[in-house]
Design a protein around this motif. Sequence first.
Motif, PDB file in Angstrom:
ATOM      1  N   PRO A   3     -32.531 -42.777   1.857  1.00  0.00           N
ATOM      2  CA  PRO A   3     -32.547 -41.417   2.380  1.00  0.00           C
ATOM      3  C   PRO A   3     -32.978 -40.401   1.328  1.00  0.00           C
ATOM      4  O   PRO A   3     -32.520 -40.430   0.189  1.00  0.00           O
ATOM      5  CB  PRO A   3     -31.088 -41.184   2.788  1.00  0.00           C
ATOM      6  CG  PRO A   3     -30.294 -42.053   1.860  1.00  0.00           C
ATOM      7  CD  PRO A   3     -31.173 -43.221   1.519  1.00  0.00           C
ATOM      8  N   GLY A   4     -33.873 -39.522   1.734  1.00  0.00           N
ATOM      9  CA  GLY A   4     -34.289 -38.383   0.918  1.00  0.00           C
ATOM     10  C   GLY A   4     -34.529 -37.230   1.864  1.00  0.00           C
ATOM     11  O   GLY A   4     -33.669 -36.927   2.694  1.00  0.00           O
ATOM     12  N   THR A   5     -35.708 -36.624   1.801  1.00  0.00           N
ATOM     13  CA  THR A   5     -36.059 -35.620   2.806  1.00  0.00           C
ATOM     14  C   THR A   5     -36.089 -36.260   4.181  1.00  0.00           C
ATOM     15  O   THR A   5     -35.698 -35.663   5.176  1.00  0.00           O
ATOM     16  CB  THR A   5     -37.419 -34.993   2.475  1.00  0.00           C
ATOM     17  OG1 THR A   5     -37.358 -34.419   1.171  1.00  0.00           O
ATOM     18  CG2 THR A   5     -37.774 -33.908   3.474  1.00  0.00           C
ATOM     19  N   GLY A   6     -36.579 -37.486   4.244  1.00  0.00           N
ATOM     20  CA  GLY A   6     -36.520 -38.317   5.444  1.00  0.00           C
ATOM     21  C   GLY A   6     -35.841 -39.621   5.086  1.00  0.00           C
ATOM     22  O   GLY A   6     -35.101 -39.702   4.101  1.00  0.00           O
ATOM     23  N   PHE A   7     -36.095 -40.666   5.885  1.00  0.00           N
ATOM     24  CA  PHE A   7     -35.537 -41.992   5.588  1.00  0.00           C
ATOM     25  C   PHE A   7     -36.701 -42.961   5.467  1.00  0.00           C
ATOM     26  O   PHE A   7     -37.368 -43.277   6.447  1.00  0.00           O
ATOM     27  CB  PHE A   7     -34.574 -42.445   6.688  1.00  0.00           C
ATOM     28  CG  PHE A   7     -33.831 -43.727   6.365  1.00  0.00           C
ATOM     29  CD1 PHE A   7     -32.643 -43.689   5.656  1.00  0.00           C
ATOM     30  CD2 PHE A   7     -34.331 -44.958   6.771  1.00  0.00           C
ATOM     31  CE1 PHE A   7     -31.964 -44.857   5.349  1.00  0.00           C
ATOM     32  CE2 PHE A   7     -33.654 -46.134   6.475  1.00  0.00           C
ATOM     33  CZ  PHE A   7     -32.466 -46.088   5.759  1.00  0.00           C
ATOM     34  N   CYS A  22     -33.155 -53.186  -1.557  1.00  0.00           N
ATOM     35  CA  CYS A  22     -33.047 -52.215  -2.647  1.00  0.00           C
ATOM     36  C   CYS A  22     -32.939 -50.826  -2.044  1.00  0.00           C
ATOM     37  O   CYS A  22     -33.808 -50.407  -1.271  1.00  0.00           O
ATOM     38  CB  CYS A  22     -34.245 -52.302  -3.575  1.00  0.00           C
ATOM     39  SG  CYS A  22     -34.105 -51.166  -4.990  1.00  0.00           S
ATOM     40  N   LEU A  23     -31.873 -50.132  -2.372  1.00  0.00           N
ATOM     41  CA  LEU A  23     -31.644 -48.775  -1.901  1.00  0.00           C
ATOM     42  C   LEU A  23     -32.232 -47.794  -2.911  1.00  0.00           C
ATOM     43  O   LEU A  23     -32.128 -47.996  -4.114  1.00  0.00           O
ATOM     44  CB  LEU A  23     -30.151 -48.503  -1.759  1.00  0.00           C
ATOM     45  CG  LEU A  23     -29.344 -49.517  -0.953  1.00  0.00           C
ATOM     46  CD1 LEU A  23     -27.860 -49.176  -1.020  1.00  0.00           C
ATOM     47  CD2 LEU A  23     -29.805 -49.551   0.498  1.00  0.00           C
ATOM     48  N   GLY A  24     -32.837 -46.739  -2.390  1.00  0.00           N
ATOM     49  CA  GLY A  24     -33.403 -45.732  -3.279  1.00  0.00           C
ATOM     50  C   GLY A  24     -33.389 -44.379  -2.618  1.00  0.00           C
ATOM     51  O   GLY A  24     -32.505 -44.062  -1.821  1.00  0.00           O
ATOM     52  N   GLY A  25     -34.385 -43.572  -2.916  1.00  0.00           N
ATOM     53  CA  GLY A  25     -34.451 -42.222  -2.373  1.00  0.00           C
ATOM     54  C   GLY A  25     -33.750 -41.228  -3.275  1.00  0.00           C
ATOM     55  O   GLY A  25     -33.192 -41.574  -4.326  1.00  0.00           O
ATOM     56  N   GLY A  26     -33.756 -39.979  -2.851  1.00  0.00           N
ATOM     57  CA  GLY A  26     -33.260 -38.915  -3.708  1.00  0.00           C
ATOM     58  C   GLY A  26     -31.766 -38.684  -3.678  1.00  0.00           C
ATOM     59  O   GLY A  26     -31.202 -38.072  -4.586  1.00  0.00           O
ATOM     60  N   ILE A  27     -31.069 -39.165  -2.645  1.00  0.00           N
ATOM     61  CA  ILE A  27     -29.648 -38.849  -2.467  1.00  0.00           C
ATOM     62  C   ILE A  27     -28.736 -39.863  -3.157  1.00  0.00           C
ATOM     63  O   ILE A  27     -27.785 -39.502  -3.850  1.00  0.00           O
ATOM     64  CB  ILE A  27     -29.301 -38.764  -0.967  1.00  0.00           C
ATOM     65  CG1 ILE A  27     -30.046 -37.593  -0.313  1.00  0.00           C
ATOM     66  CG2 ILE A  27     -27.797 -38.625  -0.748  1.00  0.00           C
ATOM     67  CD1 ILE A  27     -29.876 -37.516   1.190  1.00  0.00           C
ATOM     68  N   LEU A  28     -29.006 -41.142  -2.970  1.00  0.00           N
ATOM     69  CA  LEU A  28     -28.051 -42.181  -3.369  1.00  0.00           C
ATOM     70  C   LEU A  28     -27.774 -42.242  -4.871  1.00  0.00           C
ATOM     71  O   LEU A  28     -26.616 -42.482  -5.258  1.00  0.00           O
ATOM     72  CB  LEU A  28     -28.511 -43.544  -2.845  1.00  0.00           C
ATOM     73  CG  LEU A  28     -28.646 -43.641  -1.319  1.00  0.00           C
ATOM     74  CD1 LEU A  28     -29.050 -45.055  -0.913  1.00  0.00           C
ATOM     75  CD2 LEU A  28     -27.347 -43.239  -0.625  1.00  0.00           C
ATOM     76  N   PRO A  29     -28.768 -42.053  -5.759  1.00  0.00           N
ATOM     77  CA  PRO A  29     -28.417 -42.073  -7.182  1.00  0.00           C
ATOM     78  C   PRO A  29     -27.384 -41.010  -7.558  1.00  0.00           C
ATOM     79  O   PRO A  29     -26.638 -41.181  -8.527  1.00  0.00           O
ATOM     80  CB  PRO A  29     -29.760 -41.801  -7.874  1.00  0.00           C
ATOM     81  CG  PRO A  29     -30.780 -42.312  -6.920  1.00  0.00           C
ATOM     82  CD  PRO A  29     -30.230 -41.974  -5.557  1.00  0.00           C
ATOM     83  N   ARG A  30     -27.300 -39.928  -6.778  1.00  0.00           N
ATOM     84  CA  ARG A  30     -26.346 -38.854  -7.078  1.00  0.00           C
ATOM     85  C   ARG A  30     -24.938 -39.171  -6.578  1.00  0.00           C
ATOM     86  O   ARG A  30     -23.987 -38.496  -6.954  1.00  0.00           O
ATOM     87  CB  ARG A  30     -26.827 -37.549  -6.439  1.00  0.00           C
ATOM     88  CG  ARG A  30     -28.191 -37.100  -6.939  1.00  0.00           C
ATOM     89  CD  ARG A  30     -28.693 -35.919  -6.160  1.00  0.00           C
ATOM     90  NE  ARG A  30     -30.068 -35.591  -6.513  1.00  0.00           N
ATOM     91  CZ  ARG A  30     -30.834 -34.739  -5.853  1.00  0.00           C
ATOM     92  NH1 ARG A  30     -30.364 -34.128  -4.785  1.00  0.00           N
ATOM     93  NH2 ARG A  30     -32.074 -34.509  -6.239  1.00  0.00           N
ATOM     94  N   ILE A  31     -24.820 -40.181  -5.713  1.00  0.00           N
ATOM     95  CA  ILE A  31     -23.492 -40.550  -5.192  1.00  0.00           C
ATOM     96  C   ILE A  31     -23.225 -42.024  -5.489  1.00  0.00           C
ATOM     97  O   ILE A  31     -22.512 -42.691  -4.737  1.00  0.00           O
ATOM     98  CB  ILE A  31     -23.377 -40.265  -3.679  1.00  0.00           C
ATOM     99  CG1 ILE A  31     -24.392 -41.095  -2.872  1.00  0.00           C
ATOM    100  CG2 ILE A  31     -23.561 -38.777  -3.389  1.00  0.00           C
ATOM    101  CD1 ILE A  31     -24.106 -41.128  -1.374  1.00  0.00           C
ATOM    102  N   ALA A  32     -23.785 -42.525  -6.594  1.00  0.00           N
ATOM    103  CA  ALA A  32     -23.732 -43.958  -6.885  1.00  0.00           C
ATOM    104  C   ALA A  32     -22.302 -44.495  -6.930  1.00  0.00           C
ATOM    105  O   ALA A  32     -22.001 -45.549  -6.362  1.00  0.00           O
ATOM    106  CB  ALA A  32     -24.452 -44.251  -8.199  1.00  0.00           C
TER     107      ALA A  32
END
Length: 324
Positions: A142-146, A266-276
């Motif tokens: 997930p980021g701006t979209g998925f 593999c999970l990525g995008g802009g949101i998940l690293p901030r809530i690891a």
Amino acid sequence: MQKNELTLLVADIGGTNARFALAHCTGAGIEVSQARHFPSADFASLEAVARHYLDTLESAPALDGGCLAVAGPVAGERIALTNLNWYANVSELQRQLGLPRLAVINDFVAYAYSIPQLPDSQRQVVKPGEPMAGAPRVVLGPGTGFGVASLVPTERGWLAIPCEGGHISLAATNERQAALVEILRRRFPHVSVETVLCGRGLVNLYQAMGQLLNLPATLTTPAEITSAAQGGQDLLARETLAEFCRWLGSVTADLVLAQGARGGACLGGGILPRIAEFLQHSDFTQAFGHKGLMTGYLEPVPVELALKSDTALMGAAAWFRDHG
């Protein structure tokens, strides 16, 4: 100049940010320099933001080509950036930018190409497992979209295949999720994965959860919600982010099943690293394995989190080097 010795314009252009850089491909690998990012909404077109980046360079190098990774489908010559209402033609854009060659690929294809190159220090195990040799992998986040892409092994290495998995219908797996989907259905004609699992989707989920739990939904941005949830004092934010992670686990398993991705997710995008850390202690893994007859199929599938969200620039360069 040999094919693996290239100087390229590379970009990762999403609904929120447009990231540009120069990539230097040599036999030793790929080096990215002069990286810049700009708010996508500040520009009227793909050409305008690319031209702006080139104008910021103190000295324009001789470019062998370009590879732009965009957040939207690419079909032949037509480019459509779904969340920006931008449209372009590849050949016309190449001419406008004065590039000898130009490739435009899906942003998650570029991101997927970067994943095999990440060192262990940039990966976090979310669910341990044993990848099946020779099996595909799925990259999603997930980021701006998925975004979703498959990584399929070939004799020449990994082949990334884009898909629009963010727009599949969101499935409820328990009574609470069914109630949330019903609330969301009153607002949206189609409740897709992206309705919940992206930046604006997190806000949608927070508002629906507030209605379900009869709690005031006072926060308005994804950053506010994730910060409040991780602070631990805001019940609504915490319940929202917990449900976000739970739903992500279920959707990740669905995509593994649909793509036969027994090589791992593999999970990525802009949101998940901030809530690891929150993700690590959430019900993600329980939801991932809750698939009835397919529980055994999923048990050995590993899931990891890419801790950097800005590697698509390197992935775009790798794609051009191998396919451009």
